[in-house]
Enzyme design. Sequence first.
Site, PDB file in Angstrom:
ATOM      1  N   LYS A  85      48.606  71.727  69.054  1.00 34.16           N
ATOM      2  CA  LYS A  85      49.301  70.844  70.074  1.00 34.16           C
ATOM      3  C   LYS A  85      49.611  71.704  71.282  1.00 34.16           C
ATOM      4  O   LYS A  85      49.317  71.388  72.483  1.00 34.16           O
ATOM      5  CB  LYS A  85      50.207  69.869  69.913  1.00 34.16           C
ATOM      6  CG  LYS A  85      49.937  68.764  68.852  1.00 34.16           C
ATOM      7  CD  LYS A  85      48.497  68.016  69.233  1.00 34.16           C
ATOM      8  CE  LYS A  85      48.188  66.937  68.516  1.00 34.16           C
ATOM      9  NZ  LYS A  85      47.097  66.180  68.973  1.00 34.16           N
ATOM     10  N   PHE A 107      33.378  59.433  63.802  1.00 29.91           N
ATOM     11  CA  PHE A 107      32.510  59.869  62.520  1.00 29.91           C
ATOM     12  C   PHE A 107      33.126  58.875  61.659  1.00 29.91           C
ATOM     13  O   PHE A 107      34.032  59.081  61.026  1.00 29.91           O
ATOM     14  CB  PHE A 107      33.013  61.380  62.300  1.00 29.91           C
ATOM     15  CG  PHE A 107      32.172  62.116  61.453  1.00 29.91           C
ATOM     16  CD1 PHE A 107      31.077  61.645  61.076  1.00 29.91           C
ATOM     17  CD2 PHE A 107      32.408  63.290  61.147  1.00 29.91           C
ATOM     18  CE1 PHE A 107      30.022  62.433  60.398  1.00 29.91           C
ATOM     19  CE2 PHE A 107      31.671  64.346  60.341  1.00 29.91           C
ATOM     20  CZ  PHE A 107      30.333  63.763  60.097  1.00 29.91           C
ATOM     21  N   GLU A 108      31.826  58.050  61.324  1.00 31.66           N
ATOM     22  CA  GLU A 108      32.738  56.745  60.166  1.00 31.66           C
ATOM     23  C   GLU A 108      31.790  56.676  59.414  1.00 31.66           C
ATOM     24  O   GLU A 108      30.190  56.705  59.537  1.00 31.66           O
ATOM     25  CB  GLU A 108      32.775  55.602  61.060  1.00 31.66           C
ATOM     26  CG  GLU A 108      33.851  55.650  62.238  1.00 31.66           C
ATOM     27  CD  GLU A 108      35.302  56.031  61.353  1.00 31.66           C
ATOM     28  OE1 GLU A 108      35.568  55.611  60.183  1.00 31.66           O
ATOM     29  OE2 GLU A 108      36.345  56.177  62.050  1.00 31.66           O
ATOM     30  N   TYR A 137      56.488  69.137  62.194  1.00 32.63           N
ATOM     31  CA  TYR A 137      55.478  68.840  63.325  1.00 32.63           C
ATOM     32  C   TYR A 137      55.171  69.845  64.482  1.00 32.63           C
ATOM     33  O   TYR A 137      54.505  70.667  64.471  1.00 32.63           O
ATOM     34  CB  TYR A 137      55.707  67.185  63.876  1.00 32.63           C
ATOM     35  CG  TYR A 137      54.440  66.827  64.346  1.00 32.63           C
ATOM     36  CD1 TYR A 137      53.398  65.948  63.684  1.00 32.63           C
ATOM     37  CD2 TYR A 137      54.229  67.225  65.620  1.00 32.63           C
ATOM     38  CE1 TYR A 137      52.112  65.638  64.338  1.00 32.63           C
ATOM     39  CE2 TYR A 137      53.152  66.930  66.522  1.00 32.63           C
ATOM     40  CZ  TYR A 137      51.928  66.040  65.694  1.00 32.63           C
ATOM     41  OH  TYR A 137      50.966  65.488  66.225  1.00 32.63           O
ATOM     42  N   ASP A 181      29.170  64.021  64.140  1.00 26.51           N
ATOM     43  CA  ASP A 181      30.306  64.919  64.261  1.00 26.51           C
ATOM     44  C   ASP A 181      30.483  65.296  65.697  1.00 26.51           C
ATOM     45  O   ASP A 181      29.498  66.210  66.097  1.00 26.51           O
ATOM     46  CB  ASP A 181      30.057  66.240  63.378  1.00 26.51           C
ATOM     47  CG  ASP A 181      31.040  67.359  63.308  1.00 26.51           C
ATOM     48  OD1 ASP A 181      31.976  66.956  63.932  1.00 26.51           O
ATOM     49  OD2 ASP A 181      30.846  68.496  62.754  1.00 26.51           O
ATOM     50  N   GLY A 190      36.542  60.031  69.476  1.00 27.08           N
ATOM     51  CA  GLY A 190      37.518  59.582  68.569  1.00 27.08           C
ATOM     52  C   GLY A 190      37.885  58.070  69.008  1.00 27.08           C
ATOM     53  O   GLY A 190      39.091  57.856  69.123  1.00 27.08           O
ATOM     54  N   ALA A 191      36.522  57.232  68.930  1.00 21.74           N
ATOM     55  CA  ALA A 191      36.722  55.849  69.516  1.00 21.74           C
ATOM     56  C   ALA A 191      37.203  54.414  68.747  1.00 21.74           C
ATOM     57  O   ALA A 191      37.094  53.513  69.096  1.00 21.74           O
ATOM     58  CB  ALA A 191      35.447  55.340  70.648  1.00 21.74           C
ATOM     59  N   SER A 192      37.174  55.192  67.175  1.00 19.65           N
ATOM     60  CA  SER A 192      36.917  54.050  66.478  1.00 19.65           C
ATOM     61  C   SER A 192      38.246  53.516  65.544  1.00 19.65           C
ATOM     62  O   SER A 192      38.227  52.319  65.249  1.00 19.65           O
ATOM     63  CB  SER A 192      36.028  54.459  65.448  1.00 19.65           C
ATOM     64  OG  SER A 192      36.164  55.639  64.838  1.00 19.65           O
ATOM     65  N   VAL A 222      51.392  54.130  62.986  1.00 14.82           N
ATOM     66  CA  VAL A 222      50.925  54.370  61.592  1.00 14.82           C
ATOM     67  C   VAL A 222      49.322  54.503  62.019  1.00 14.82           C
ATOM     68  O   VAL A 222      48.786  53.419  62.418  1.00 14.82           O
ATOM     69  CB  VAL A 222      51.105  53.044  60.646  1.00 14.82           C
ATOM     70  CG1 VAL A 222      50.152  53.600  59.425  1.00 14.82           C
ATOM     71  CG2 VAL A 222      52.458  52.770  60.524  1.00 14.82           C
TER      72      VAL A 222
HETATM   73  P1  NAD Z   1      42.911  58.426  63.935  1.00 16.56           P
HETATM   74  O1  NAD Z   1      42.752  58.995  62.384  1.00 16.56           O
HETATM   75  O2  NAD Z   1      43.319  56.700  64.006  1.00 16.56           O
HETATM   76  O3  NAD Z   1      41.539  58.524  64.803  1.00 16.56           O
HETATM   77  C1  NAD Z   1      40.727  59.610  64.590  1.00 16.56           C
HETATM   78  C2  NAD Z   1      39.583  59.503  65.527  1.00 16.56           C
HETATM   79  O4  NAD Z   1      38.801  60.547  65.339  1.00 16.56           O
HETATM   80  C3  NAD Z   1      38.487  58.340  64.798  1.00 16.56           C
HETATM   81  O5  NAD Z   1      37.818  57.665  65.805  1.00 16.56           O
HETATM   82  C4  NAD Z   1      37.512  59.098  63.895  1.00 16.56           C
HETATM   83  O6  NAD Z   1      36.152  58.512  63.446  1.00 16.56           O
HETATM   84  C5  NAD Z   1      37.303  60.171  64.788  1.00 16.56           C
HETATM   85  N1  NAD Z   1      36.884  61.582  64.208  1.00 16.56           N
HETATM   86  C6  NAD Z   1      37.508  62.536  63.263  1.00 16.56           C
HETATM   87  N2  NAD Z   1      36.606  63.338  62.946  1.00 16.56           N
HETATM   88  C7  NAD Z   1      35.575  63.275  63.823  1.00 16.56           C
HETATM   89  C8  NAD Z   1      34.476  63.998  63.997  1.00 16.56           C
HETATM   90  N3  NAD Z   1      34.185  65.333  63.426  1.00 16.56           N
HETATM   91  N4  NAD Z   1      33.593  63.594  64.846  1.00 16.56           N
HETATM   92  C9  NAD Z   1      33.645  62.705  65.565  1.00 16.56           C
HETATM   93  N5  NAD Z   1      34.798  61.784  65.563  1.00 16.56           N
HETATM   94  C10 NAD Z   1      35.802  62.158  64.614  1.00 16.56           C
HETATM   95  O7  NAD Z   1      43.935  59.243  64.773  1.00 16.56           O
HETATM   96  P2  NAD Z   1      45.138  58.917  65.781  1.00 16.56           P
HETATM   97  O8  NAD Z   1      46.331  59.045  65.134  1.00 16.56           O
HETATM   98  O9  NAD Z   1      44.748  57.828  66.657  1.00 16.56           O
HETATM   99  O10 NAD Z   1      45.111  60.394  66.556  1.00 16.56           O
HETATM  100  C11 NAD Z   1      44.509  60.383  67.755  1.00 16.56           C
HETATM  101  C12 NAD Z   1      45.170  61.540  68.347  1.00 16.56           C
HETATM  102  O11 NAD Z   1      46.506  60.918  68.878  1.00 16.56           O
HETATM  103  C13 NAD Z   1      45.316  62.819  67.665  1.00 16.56           C
HETATM  104  O12 NAD Z   1      45.116  63.957  68.698  1.00 16.56           O
HETATM  105  C14 NAD Z   1      46.748  62.464  67.255  1.00 16.56           C
HETATM  106  O13 NAD Z   1      47.476  63.892  67.054  1.00 16.56           O
HETATM  107  C15 NAD Z   1      47.348  61.963  68.429  1.00 16.56           C
HETATM  108  N6  NAD Z   1      48.689  61.500  68.326  1.00 16.56           N
HETATM  109  C16 NAD Z   1      48.675  60.425  67.187  1.00 16.56           C
HETATM  110  C17 NAD Z   1      50.192  59.957  66.984  1.00 16.56           C
HETATM  111  C18 NAD Z   1      50.406  59.173  65.681  1.00 16.56           C
HETATM  112  O14 NAD Z   1      51.428  58.855  65.506  1.00 16.56           O
HETATM  113  N7  NAD Z   1      49.105  58.681  65.074  1.00 16.56           N
HETATM  114  C19 NAD Z   1      51.041  60.104  67.767  1.00 16.56           C
HETATM  115  C20 NAD Z   1      51.059  61.022  68.932  1.00 16.56           C
HETATM  116  C21 NAD Z   1      49.773  61.523  69.148  1.00 16.56           C
END
Ligand code: NAD
Length: 395
Positions: free
Chosen positions: A243, A73-74, A234, A110, A47-49, A273
């Site tokens: 979670k 997944f982009e 939440y 994926d 989930g690095a992107s 955000v």
């Molecule tokens: P995001 O949407 O910015 O990033 C999601 C990442 O997952 C992207 O790199 C995307 O390409 C990848 N991804 C999604 N589906 C995929 C798949 N099937 N295969 C491969 N890659 C896939 O999300 P984020 O907000 O950074 O969330 C990341 C984590 O942090 C989550 O567990 C989220 O619950 C947690 N989190 C987020 C917040 C917030 O406020 N955004 C707060 C606390 C914790």
Amino acid sequence: MIIRPKIRGFICTTAHPEGCAKSVAEQIQYVKACGRFDGPRNVLVIGASTGYGLASRIAATYGCHAKTIGVFFEKEADEKRTASPGWYNTAAFEKQAHLDGFYAKSINGDAYSQSIKDAVMDLIRRDLQQVDLVIYSLASPRRVHPVTGQIYSSALKPIGQPFVGKTVDAFRGEVKDVTIEPANEEEIANTIAVMGGEDWEMWIDQLASENLLAPNVKTVAYSYIGPVLTHAVYKNGTIGKAKEHLKATADKLQGKLAALHGEAIVSVDKAVVTQASAAIPVVPLYMSILFKLMKEKGTHEGCIEQMDRLFREHLYAPHPPARDKDGFIRVDDLEMEQDIQRKIEEIWPQVTTENVKSLTDLDGYCDEFYRLFGFNIDGVNYDAEVDPVVKIPSI
Ligand code: NAD
């Protein structure tokens, strides 16, 4: 192509390559300015992107000079559409990392699937031999189970009773009441299947069985708790159940990693955000108030500040602060400060469409949303033609 933002509900269907590149450059600059520290050497980020995963990758590379493999997944651009922001972010990140002499390779596909796991295992074996940090930062609305083929869709719903409360249509500036009906058992189970810990465990099990985890390996997944105000949708809702499962998985993985003296950790992060958080009802209004107060107090943070602090002050600090009573790392500490939360509770009932711009930082919220897609970034000429087709060097 001249690229403008196209907002549909809570997503933007276009992204700007130069804006995304500039936003990545700013994040790199932030970590470099904070200085180098001892940390991991070989890092896998799932989930690095975008969001927290991208910020984790940047913190590892520029804070610790680690080698990174990123999975995501982009979408690549085609004749009609721009690429997705995570594609542009990664292209920019890899180009800069390579210029600076760092190993960085990426796999697009994926992460829930067996074939992508196998591809990642091969790449680690070939290039890094082992990894000493695995970040699990997926946020997805759906998962195809790699063994059964069953498709699960997650739901963002309360449990037990309907949620009745306020939310904001951020781009219209309209504050309105919403009622969200409670999830049924199937929706709860499906959300756990998508956002719980099963896939994280599959990754760690496969890495361990193929001897790709280094001694003292750490693996970290991210969670959110937030204040009582958002608990119905939440913490106590479907996503909260997922979670809880993620945390239970961490405790299980901790046992499995004992022989390697490894650690499995859940870090509770701040509300920021991202594409994932914009989809959650109620949360954008909460964030708009939160950002106003944290900016006034000088404690506001985005993904990169959070991840830099997580790595530097917790995961790799010589004397890290104690975890909380449940064993979580808490980098949401500044969000949860009592004075901030008390003021949010005061402001919340007063917010209406008429005063939302003055009582909250809705403009700041929207600005950060645009920035996710490479818009509203200083120094980018959005009237200029730009080539939407951008290559990620390692793909
Ligand atoms: P995001 O949407 O910015 O990033 C999601 C990442 O997952 C992207 O790199 C995307 O390409 C990848 N991804 C999604 N589906 C995929 C798949 N099937 N295969 C491969 N890659 C896939 O999300 P984020 O907000 O950074 O969330 C990341 C984590 O942090 C989550 O567990 C989220 O619950 C947690 N989190 C987020 C917040 C917030 O406020 N955004 C707060 C606390 C914790």
